[in-house]
Scaffold this motif. Structure first.
Motif, PDB file in Angstrom:
ATOM      1  N   TYR A  78       0.864  -1.184   0.000  1.00 42.27           N
ATOM      2  CA  TYR A  78       0.000   0.000   0.000  1.00 42.27           C
ATOM      3  C   TYR A  78       0.898   1.230   0.000  1.00 42.27           C
ATOM      4  O   TYR A  78       2.093   1.140   0.240  1.00 42.27           O
ATOM      5  N   TYR A  79       0.310   2.364  -0.267  1.00 43.72           N
ATOM      6  CA  TYR A  79       1.077   3.609  -0.366  1.00 43.72           C
ATOM      7  C   TYR A  79       1.355   4.145   1.039  1.00 43.72           C
ATOM      8  O   TYR A  79       0.458   4.643   1.701  1.00 43.72           O
ATOM      9  N   ASP A  80       2.587   4.031   1.480  1.00 47.47           N
ATOM     10  CA  ASP A  80       3.012   4.477   2.805  1.00 47.47           C
ATOM     11  C   ASP A  80       3.911   5.701   2.634  1.00 47.47           C
ATOM     12  O   ASP A  80       5.092   5.578   2.287  1.00 47.47           O
ATOM     13  N   VAL A  81       3.349   6.879   2.850  1.00 48.43           N
ATOM     14  CA  VAL A  81       4.065   8.133   2.609  1.00 48.43           C
ATOM     15  C   VAL A  81       5.369   8.202   3.405  1.00 48.43           C
ATOM     16  O   VAL A  81       6.407   8.584   2.864  1.00 48.43           O
ATOM     17  N   ALA A  82       5.325   7.838   4.675  1.00 54.65           N
ATOM     18  CA  ALA A  82       6.521   7.927   5.515  1.00 54.65           C
ATOM     19  C   ALA A  82       7.627   7.003   5.001  1.00 54.65           C
ATOM     20  O   ALA A  82       8.801   7.394   4.942  1.00 54.65           O
TER      21      ALA A  82
END
Length: 182
Positions: A78-82
């Motif tokens: 999934y898209y994990d910004v951190a």
């Protein structure tokens, strides 16, 4: 890798190094192929076997960097910004001196163009595990993400890339997550 390819790669590295050394001394536009080959201690023939022109040295170099980045980061479920911010800024921090040199020489446009050429492919590769309806959605999201992170890299370079990359990644991801959650 055969001996010929190793020699070609070594010559390319010497040419890149020579170009970057010359850029520390004067503007990119003032640097000639003759100066590059002299500094690299290779022949003009060798230069033109590897590159068509001086600009291709930079395109090739940044293409290699982006492929290196792609090899060093994991595909995400999934898209994990951190996580992405930390990977991205830690990677580019390793090239801090070069990025600041491009800034000093007013070559950001070339830098960002070369990185953005492959950035969408890199983002798409990282998101292979994420659920997506179709390829067009993935492409749109990849452009959005790559553009945002390239501009954040631009901001960091303009701030002098001070501090640790993890600190900047935390600042960036915190700000993004604050607005995305709304």
């Amino acid at each position: 890798m055969d001996g010929h390819q190793k020699q070609r790669n070594e010559s390319a590295r010497m040419i890149e190094d020579a170009l970057f050394e010359l850029m520390k001394e004067k503007a990119y536009a003032q640097i000639t192929v003759t100066e590059i080959v002299k500094r690299a201690d290779v022949s003009r023939r060798t230069f033109y076997r590897i590159y068509k022109e001086k600009d291709e040295v930079l395109r090739s170099f940044f293409g290699k960097l982006c492929r290196e980045y792609e090899r060093t980061v994991l595909a995400l479920p999934y898209y994990d910004v951190a996580w992405i911010a930390r990977d991205f800024f830690c990677f580019w921090h390793g090239y801090r001196e070069l990025l600041l040199l491009f800034h000093k020489r007013g070559m950001e446009e070339m830098l960002y163009y070369e990185i953005s050429r492959v950035a969408v492919e890199v983002v798409g590769g990282r998101m292979k595990g994420a659920e997506c309806e179709n390829a067009a959605e993935t492409e749109c999201f990849a452009y959005y993400s790559a553009g945002g992170f390239l501009l954040l890299l631009w901001r960091w370079i303009h701030l002098g890339m001070k501090g640790e990359p993890e600190e900047y990644a935390k600042e960036v991801s915190g700000a993004i997550e604050k607005f995305v959650e709304r």
